[in-house]
Design an enzyme around this catalytic site. Structure first.
Site, PDB file in Angstrom:
ATOM      1  N   ASP A 153       3.225  16.481  49.676  1.00 20.47           N
ATOM      2  CA  ASP A 153       2.470  17.055  48.568  1.00 20.47           C
ATOM      3  C   ASP A 153       1.776  18.350  49.010  1.00 20.47           C
ATOM      4  O   ASP A 153       1.191  18.415  50.095  1.00 20.47           O
ATOM      5  CB  ASP A 153       1.418  16.024  48.148  1.00 20.47           C
ATOM      6  CG  ASP A 153       0.712  16.377  46.860  1.00 20.47           C
ATOM      7  OD1 ASP A 153       1.376  16.411  45.814  1.00 20.47           O
ATOM      8  OD2 ASP A 153      -0.515  16.611  46.888  1.00 20.47           O
ATOM      9  N   GLU A 190      11.802  10.993  66.444  1.00 21.78           N
ATOM     10  CA  GLU A 190      11.676   9.826  67.332  1.00 21.78           C
ATOM     11  C   GLU A 190      12.494   8.656  66.791  1.00 21.78           C
ATOM     12  O   GLU A 190      12.733   7.684  67.478  1.00 21.78           O
ATOM     13  CB  GLU A 190      10.195   9.364  67.390  1.00 21.78           C
ATOM     14  CG  GLU A 190       9.282  10.285  68.175  1.00 21.78           C
ATOM     15  CD  GLU A 190       7.800   9.949  67.936  1.00 21.78           C
ATOM     16  OE1 GLU A 190       7.491   8.923  67.280  1.00 21.78           O
ATOM     17  OE2 GLU A 190       6.968  10.743  68.411  1.00 21.78           O
TER      18      GLU A 190
HETATM   19  C1  NOJ Z   1       1.213  17.849  43.374  1.00 22.53           C
HETATM   20  C2  NOJ Z   1       1.431  16.525  42.723  1.00 22.53           C
HETATM   21  O1  NOJ Z   1       2.771  16.444  42.309  1.00 22.53           O
HETATM   22  C3  NOJ Z   1       0.459  16.451  41.586  1.00 22.53           C
HETATM   23  O2  NOJ Z   1       0.699  15.329  40.772  1.00 22.53           O
HETATM   24  C4  NOJ Z   1      -0.937  16.426  42.142  1.00 22.53           C
HETATM   25  O3  NOJ Z   1      -1.861  16.474  41.071  1.00 22.53           O
HETATM   26  C5  NOJ Z   1      -1.201  17.617  43.051  1.00 22.53           C
HETATM   27  N1  NOJ Z   1      -0.111  17.875  43.943  1.00 22.53           N
HETATM   28  C6  NOJ Z   1      -2.438  17.397  43.878  1.00 22.53           C
HETATM   29  O4  NOJ Z   1      -2.224  16.403  44.827  1.00 22.53           O
END
Ligand code: NOJ
Length: 556
Positions: A217, A267
């Site tokens: 993310d 790993e």
């Molecule tokens: C991207 C994620 O896909 C989204 O759902 C989220 O709100 C933001 N990153 C923050 O983590």
């Protein structure tokens, strides 16, 4: 239909294959909205386990689970309290192990979400930071700064969070912390060695439990370079070039973090995989996707395009070129948990170059189904997906798109959950409409989602799009996806394509090295298909002509 290729036959996954991810079809599960086994109105991991036969019948090679970690749900689970546990409402670590075993038993690999840019404000570290004084090691794990003005009562800078509203929040002693998303999501300080080591621990924790890969993310956000003195204004931040030295985003030094992660991935046998969610300029994607880094990066270009032959062709050519440069494979996405579903985007008038996110104006205007050309949107979505599944690279599919689901645009304000809605009144309606629980059956209070109702309201029209309804209809979108995924598993070949002359601006055709040919008609006029054996079509084929707005697969 061919006698050699059988769309009912699913490819058997080999766990030893280290390159499985290069052309995988990956099904994204948003766990809270997938299937609710314990009837509390929230989807859970046992619900996923129960539905493994469904995913096997779909023919996907992997699932990616959005966060299932303990969370107050300030951002749908992307506010993580503990990276190495399961939210009790979604199950236990034993349930997780049982789910992985069931998926692996069906030949389906497992990808989990890692959220390293920020923790939640309930994470043990953040609680510790709040209890500790300014300048303490506990505060150094996050990005704290003194406020400005008398009594440090003003934020250190006028920065704006991605969900709207200020990006700095006061903690009551003159200090403020940075949160690029909701205030419940404090940004971590990745210059801190303890932060880095803890995520290595997390990657090993899930890898040891059998996880095959990770979705990262906000991968472009971890490394930051805030000066100790006065901070630049938001206008200055926005104006500074994204050249690898930006104060907040896509810094070159973020790749030092991923080089360390790569050593952990390697790993394991086969090496664990990763895909970056990095909203960066296309020419900066390659480093995230490199073999020394995460290995693969999302490409959202098709998701952002109109249903338009010229736009699609440019994007496909460009991204195949990028993949060649990075040595990775490319990725294709039309829908996910953050955007208006593609059947609905395609049911709206084209933006004609406007910058707004497709669907946002419709949502703001009330999101009524009456304002959609639902049938056209679905025909386009089916055609786009069939094109996508014939392309070289990985296809990331979002739960419910295999049912041709439309966005639920008219959720009452009182039932909305997304922080983007609350932080941006009148500007952003948020992402709840693509997160409404899946309809499994025609009837029942939650259309078979679970005995305890649904945490977001489901509309009456879900009945006809339910798995039960579509299962029984040979021409349904669900059965189209099943056939397409089955064929794709058998037809996959080297990661190349050759464009074919079509004689029409609104028709795209390409052939893969083994003769697998895909033809998409974007406009309304039928198109005479080239010679070859017809394998599958998203729209009627009569007398050798594919009707408008459709894709056909042939073998030539
Ligand atoms: C991207 C994620 O896909 C989204 O759902 C989220 O709100 C933001 N990153 C923050 O983590």
């Amino acid at each position: 239909m061919t006698d050699v290729l059988d769309p009912e036959v699913q490819p058997a996954a080999s766990t030893a294959d280290a390159t499985w991810w290069r052309q995988a079809s990956v099904y994204q599960i948003y766990p809270r909205s997938f299937a609710d086994a314990d009837g509390d109105g929230i989807g859970d991991l046992p619900g996923v386990t129960e539905r493994v036969p469904y995913m096997a019948s779909l023919g996907v090679e992997a699932v990616w689970l959005s966060p299932f970690y303990p969370s107050a749900l300030a951002d749908g689970g992307y506010d993580v309290d503990d990276y190495r546990d399961v939210d009790p409402r979604l199950g236990t670590l034993d349930d997780f192990d049982a789910m992985v075993a069931a998926l692996h038993g069906a030949g389906i690999r497992v990808i989990v979400d890692v959220v390293p840019n920020h923790t939640s404000d309930r994470h043990a570290w953040f609680r510790e930071a709040l209890a500790a004084p300014a300048g303490s090691p506990a505060r150094d794990r996050y990005v704290f700064r003194d406020g400005s003005g008398p009594d440090r009562a003003e934020p250190p800078a006028d920065w704006v969070s991605i969900f709207g509203g200020p990006a700095w929040t006061a903690v009551g002693d003159g200090q403020w912390y940075l949160h690029n998303f909701a205030k419940e999501q404090p940004d971590l300080n990745w210059a801190n060695r303890e932060v880095r080591d803890d995520f290595l621990h997390t990657l090993r924790f899930w890898s040891d439990r059998g996880v095959d890969g990770f979705r990262i993310d906000v991968a472009h956000g971890l490394a930051k370079d805030l000066p100790e003195g006065p901070l630049p204004t938001w206008a200055e931040v926005l104006a500074s070039p994204k050249d690898g030295q930006h104060i907040l985003w896509d810094r070159d030094d973020v790749h030092e973090i991923y080089a360390e992660w790569r050593k952990v991935f390697d790993e394991y046998t086969p090496a664990r995989t990763a895909v970056a969610e990095a909203w960066v300029a296309a020419d900066r994607r390659a480093r995230y996707a490199s073999a020394e880094g995460l290995g693969q990066a999302f490409n959202f270009d098709l998701l952002e395009a109109d249903f338009d032959a010229a736009q699609f062709r440019t994007i496909i050519e460009f991204n195949l070129g990028l993949a060649e440069q990075s040595g990775s494979s490319t990725t294709w996405v039309f829908s996910n948990h953050d955007v208006v579903r593609h059947a609905t985007r395609y049911a709206l008038p084209a933006r004609n170059g406007a910058e707004e996110k497709q669907g946002s104006a419709w949502l703001l205007a009330g999101g009524s189904q009456d304002d959609l050309d639902r049938d056209l949107g679905l025909r386009r979505a089916r055609a786009a997906t069939l094109l996508e599944l014939a392309l070289p690279g990985s296809a990331y599919l979002y739960q419910g798109e295999e049912l041709g689901l439309h966005e639920v645009g008219d959720i009452p304000d009182a039932e909305r959950q997304d922080p983007a809605f609350f932080r941006n009144p009148g500007v952003d309606v948020g992402r709840d409409g693509c997160r409404v629980p899946i309809p499994w059956t025609r009837q029942g209070s939650s259309f078979g989602f679970g005995a305890g109702g649904s945490h977001l309201p489901q509309p009456a029209w879900f009945a006809d799009s339910s798995v039960e309804a579509e299962d029984a209809d040979p021409d349904s979108t669900l059965n189209l996806y099943r056939k397409a995924l089955g064929l794709r598993g058998q037809l996959q070949s080297e990661e190349h394509l050759e464009w074919l002359e079509t004689g029409r601006d609104d028709v795209l055709a390409f052939r893969r090295p083994n003769g697998w040919t895909s033809v998409t008609v974007f406009g309304d006029e039928p198109y005479d298909l080239p010679s070859g054996e017809l394998l599958l079509a998203s729209a009627p084929v009569a007398d050798g002509a594919l009707s408008g707005v459709g894709t056909a697969w042939l073998r030539s």
